[in-house]
Design a protein around this motif. Structure first.
Motif, PDB file in Angstrom:
ATOM      1  N   UNK A 314       0.818  -1.212   0.000  1.00  0.00           N
ATOM      2  CA  UNK A 314       0.000   0.000   0.000  1.00  0.00           C
ATOM      3  C   UNK A 314       0.856   1.268   0.000  1.00  0.00           C
ATOM      4  N   UNK A 315       2.043   1.202   0.602  1.00  0.00           N
ATOM      5  CA  UNK A 315       2.950   2.355   0.551  1.00  0.00           C
ATOM      6  C   UNK A 315       3.421   2.586  -0.884  1.00  0.00           C
ATOM      7  N   UNK A 316       3.765   1.504  -1.577  1.00  0.00           N
ATOM      8  CA  UNK A 316       4.147   1.618  -2.985  1.00  0.00           C
ATOM      9  C   UNK A 316       2.951   2.109  -3.811  1.00  0.00           C
ATOM     10  N   UNK A 317       1.766   1.619  -3.476  1.00  0.00           N
ATOM     11  CA  UNK A 317       0.576   2.083  -4.195  1.00  0.00           C
ATOM     12  C   UNK A 317       0.372   3.580  -4.001  1.00  0.00           C
ATOM     13  N   UNK A 318       0.616   4.071  -2.783  1.00  0.00           N
ATOM     14  CA  UNK A 318       0.452   5.505  -2.519  1.00  0.00           C
ATOM     15  C   UNK A 318       1.355   6.333  -3.427  1.00  0.00           C
ATOM     16  N   UNK A 319       2.620   5.923  -3.544  1.00  0.00           N
ATOM     17  CA  UNK A 319       3.546   6.644  -4.419  1.00  0.00           C
ATOM     18  C   UNK A 319       3.072   6.565  -5.869  1.00  0.00           C
ATOM     19  N   UNK A 320       2.575   5.394  -6.267  1.00  0.00           N
ATOM     20  CA  UNK A 320       2.052   5.230  -7.627  1.00  0.00           C
ATOM     21  C   UNK A 320       0.848   6.138  -7.874  1.00  0.00           C
ATOM     22  N   UNK A 321      -0.057   6.219  -6.889  1.00  0.00           N
ATOM     23  CA  UNK A 321      -1.247   7.064  -7.048  1.00  0.00           C
ATOM     24  C   UNK A 321      -0.863   8.548  -7.090  1.00  0.00           C
ATOM     25  N   UNK A 322       0.110   8.944  -6.263  1.00  0.00           N
ATOM     26  CA  UNK A 322       0.601  10.326  -6.336  1.00  0.00           C
ATOM     27  C   UNK A 322       1.120  10.626  -7.741  1.00  0.00           C
ATOM     28  N   UNK A 323       1.878   9.690  -8.294  1.00  0.00           N
ATOM     29  CA  UNK A 323       2.438   9.906  -9.621  1.00  0.00           C
ATOM     30  C   UNK A 323       1.342  10.057 -10.671  1.00  0.00           C
ATOM     31  N   UNK A 324       0.272   9.291 -10.530  1.00  0.00           N
ATOM     32  CA  UNK A 324      -0.861   9.426 -11.452  1.00  0.00           C
ATOM     33  C   UNK A 324      -1.491  10.812 -11.307  1.00  0.00           C
ATOM     34  N   UNK A 325      -1.645  11.260 -10.063  1.00  0.00           N
ATOM     35  CA  UNK A 325      -2.233  12.593  -9.835  1.00  0.00           C
ATOM     36  C   UNK A 325      -1.346  13.687 -10.425  1.00  0.00           C
ATOM     37  N   UNK A 326      -0.027  13.568 -10.201  1.00  0.00           N
ATOM     38  CA  UNK A 326       0.895  14.586 -10.707  1.00  0.00           C
ATOM     39  C   UNK A 326       0.903  14.628 -12.240  1.00  0.00           C
ATOM     40  N   UNK A 327       0.553  13.488 -12.859  1.00  0.00           N
ATOM     41  CA  UNK A 327       0.483  13.406 -14.318  1.00  0.00           C
ATOM     42  C   UNK A 327      -0.944  13.593 -14.845  1.00  0.00           C
ATOM     43  N   UNK A 328      -1.834  14.097 -13.982  1.00  0.00           N
ATOM     44  CA  UNK A 328      -3.220  14.399 -14.364  1.00  0.00           C
ATOM     45  C   UNK A 328      -3.967  13.165 -14.867  1.00  0.00           C
ATOM     46  N   UNK A 329      -3.658  12.023 -14.265  1.00  0.00           N
ATOM     47  CA  UNK A 329      -4.371  10.800 -14.601  1.00  0.00           C
ATOM     48  C   UNK A 329      -5.273  10.385 -13.447  1.00  0.00           C
ATOM     49  N   UNK A 330      -6.225   9.489 -13.729  1.00  0.00           N
ATOM     50  CA  UNK A 330      -7.147   8.996 -12.716  1.00  0.00           C
ATOM     51  C   UNK A 330      -6.459   7.977 -11.814  1.00  0.00           C
ATOM     52  N   UNK A 331      -7.006   7.728 -10.613  1.00  0.00           N
ATOM     53  CA  UNK A 331      -6.453   6.679  -9.751  1.00  0.00           C
ATOM     54  C   UNK A 331      -6.487   5.320 -10.443  1.00  0.00           C
ATOM     55  N   UNK A 332      -5.673   4.412  -9.960  1.00  0.00           N
ATOM     56  CA  UNK A 332      -5.543   3.096 -10.598  1.00  0.00           C
ATOM     57  C   UNK A 332      -6.773   2.213 -10.411  1.00  0.00           C
ATOM     58  N   UNK A 333      -7.527   2.429  -9.332  1.00  0.00           N
ATOM     59  CA  UNK A 333      -8.691   1.585  -9.043  1.00  0.00           C
ATOM     60  C   UNK A 333      -8.356   0.286  -8.335  1.00  0.00           C
ATOM     61  N   UNK A 334      -7.106   0.103  -7.940  1.00  0.00           N
ATOM     62  CA  UNK A 334      -6.662  -1.147  -7.328  1.00  0.00           C
ATOM     63  C   UNK A 334      -7.029  -1.211  -5.848  1.00  0.00           C
ATOM     64  N   UNK A 335      -7.590  -2.355  -5.425  1.00  0.00           N
ATOM     65  CA  UNK A 335      -7.860  -2.643  -4.006  1.00  0.00           C
ATOM     66  C   UNK A 335      -7.392  -4.072  -3.743  1.00  0.00           C
ATOM     67  N   UNK A 336      -6.387  -4.221  -2.890  1.00  0.00           N
ATOM     68  CA  UNK A 336      -5.869  -5.551  -2.561  1.00  0.00           C
ATOM     69  C   UNK A 336      -6.877  -6.314  -1.702  1.00  0.00           C
ATOM     70  N   UNK A 337      -7.182  -7.581  -2.037  1.00  0.00           N
ATOM     71  CA  UNK A 337      -8.112  -8.373  -1.213  1.00  0.00           C
ATOM     72  C   UNK A 337      -7.548  -8.630   0.187  1.00  0.00           C
ATOM     73  N   UNK A 338      -8.426  -8.795   1.179  1.00  0.00           N
ATOM     74  CA  UNK A 338      -7.960  -9.076   2.552  1.00  0.00           C
ATOM     75  C   UNK A 338      -7.279 -10.435   2.664  1.00  0.00           C
ATOM     76  N   UNK A 339      -6.460 -10.559   3.689  1.00  0.00           N
ATOM     77  CA  UNK A 339      -5.754 -11.808   3.970  1.00  0.00           C
ATOM     78  C   UNK A 339      -5.931 -12.148   5.441  1.00  0.00           C
ATOM     79  N   UNK A 340      -6.434 -13.349   5.700  1.00  0.00           N
ATOM     80  CA  UNK A 340      -6.695 -13.804   7.061  1.00  0.00           C
ATOM     81  C   UNK A 340      -5.505 -14.623   7.549  1.00  0.00           C
ATOM     82  N   UNK A 341      -4.811 -14.108   8.548  1.00  0.00           N
ATOM     83  CA  UNK A 341      -3.654 -14.796   9.125  1.00  0.00           C
ATOM     84  C   UNK A 341      -4.141 -15.702  10.256  1.00  0.00           C
ATOM     85  N   UNK A 342      -3.823 -16.981  10.157  1.00  0.00           N
ATOM     86  CA  UNK A 342      -4.285 -17.985  11.111  1.00  0.00           C
ATOM     87  C   UNK A 342      -3.086 -18.750  11.671  1.00  0.00           C
ATOM     88  N   UNK A 343      -3.296 -19.588  12.695  1.00  0.00           N
ATOM     89  CA  UNK A 343      -2.179 -20.405  13.181  1.00  0.00           C
ATOM     90  C   UNK A 343      -1.601 -21.318  12.102  1.00  0.00           C
TER      91      UNK A 343
END
Length: 373
Positions: A314-343
């Motif tokens: 998500x930190x890398x995604x934030x930098x990617x989304x900033x770059x899209x904004x700075x280039x006057x492009x729309x957000x990527x639309x990406x949402x990573x699915x949840x992950x359930x950590x179990x024993x």
């Protein structure tokens, strides 16, 4: 009349019909509960499975040059918030960008002060791990000054948030996270869970997540939400010991306690240990994927699962989304699915490093999209 309505007449027949109706309702209720348990077990298997598929962007605009970012950390004492800043610095450095971290110290008042400090640095963009609704006016001021603002868990849902002044809000879908927490309790208890749902509704995302947990538990007719508890995240150290004691005294065991964040359990576990409770007596179900949560799950210390967020991704995604904004492009639309950590999977998908690191090659994809190594 008496003969007609005597023993064995309509009254008895009505009683038999009523009994049959009650039995039918009971069977229907049990069948409904069985369906809820089966559905919950299927959901747990899905959320706890490998995260090998890349669902993010496959291209990006050429990186803007010499950008300056500020990350407003919600609270540097929370290791999730701290790691966002670290990983944003790393990702920004790949593009030659400068990233400054400001500590919001866990309260809306400090967030406001920190955000104003961020504006004063005159950056190109500000990322916030704080509730955007409580910062609406300064965000508007930033936007007016030409500063792009991106949220990290800053609103109730992922995606663009124009009403809040956010170019995009980055997070897993809290409705899925909340449902996954509930599904674990339903599946683990075979539909008999007594559940306390703990939330921090000063954050919109927390309210959305916790209400999803509550509503998902309600689908299991043989389960019960015994309390929906709202307590400030910044006061967890002071409040959690007494809250935990109160829940055990009032509701008994076995008991499931869900929370919108793992940090709460740092202060619940000592109470449970001092009280001599067994791990099977109280099962803690969290979210975010704090390092302490991984440790508790691995050691079997009360916490059974967490729904982990992919902090580096998500930190890398934030930098990617900033770059899209700075280039006057729309957000990527990406949402990573949840992950359930179990024993069972605690050391997989980055768990051996006490962090959710999806095996979907996200870093390589982003670097390739940016044209850097």
């Amino acid at each position: 009349m008496h003969k007609r309505f005597g023993r064995g007449g309509p009254a008895l027949r009505w009683g038999g019909v009523a009994l049959l109706a009650l039995q039918a309702a009971g069977f229907a209720g049990l069948a409904h509960a069985d369906d809820a348990v089966a559905n919950a077990k299927a959901a747990v298997a899905k959320y706890a499975g490998p995260q090998t598929t890349w669902e993010g962007p496959t291209s990006a605009p050429a990186p803007a040059k010499g950008m300056k970012l500020v990350f407003l950390s919600g609270d540097e004492q929370n290791d999730i918030s701290h790691l966002y800043g670290q990983f944003m610095k790393e990702a920004g450095a790949k593009l030659g960008w400068d990233v400054t971290v400001i500590d919001g110290k866990g309260s809306p008042t400090r967030w406001l002060s920190g955000f104003n400090q961020a504006i004063a640095l005159k950056p190109n963009g500000i990322a916030i791990f704080a509730d955007a609704a409580s910062l609406k006016d300064p965000i508007a001021a930033a936007n007016k000054a030409g500063i792009t603002v991106i949220g990290m868990h800053a609103a109730s849902l992922p995606g663009p948030q124009p009403d809040l002044g956010l170019f995009v809000n980055i997070q897993e879908d809290p409705r899925e996270i909340g449902a996954a927490e509930a599904d674990w309790a339903i599946a683990d208890s075979d539909g008999k869970a007594k559940v306390v749902v703990l939330t921090h509704n000063e954050y919109q995302i927390a309210e959305t997540k916790s209400m999803a947990t509550r509503d998902q538990i309600a689908k299991c007719t043989t389960c019960q939400v015994v309390e929906y508890a709202n307590s400030p995240a910044s006061e967890a150290a002071q409040r959690m010991p007494q809250l935990t004691t109160s829940w055990i005294q009032r509701f008994g065991t076995p008991l499931y306690i869900t929370s919108v964040g793992d940090n709460d359990f740092d202060f619940a576990v000592p109470v449970l240990r001092t009280g001599g409770l067994k791990a099977a007596d109280v099962k803690l179900i969290g979210a975010d994927g704090n390092r302490s949560a991984y440790d508790r799950i691995r050691k079997g210390t009360y916490q059974t699962v967490t729904v982990s967020e992919p902090i580096e991704l998500q930190a890398y995604q934030a930098v990617d989304e900033f770059n899209r904004a700075f280039n006057k492009q729309a957000p990527s639309g990406f949402v990573q699915p949840p992950y359930l950590v179990t024993p069972q999977n605690v050391d997989k998908e980055g768990g051996d490093k006490n962090n959710f690191v999806p095996s979907n090659g996200y870093k390589e994809h982003y670097l390739s999209n940016w044209g850097v190594k």
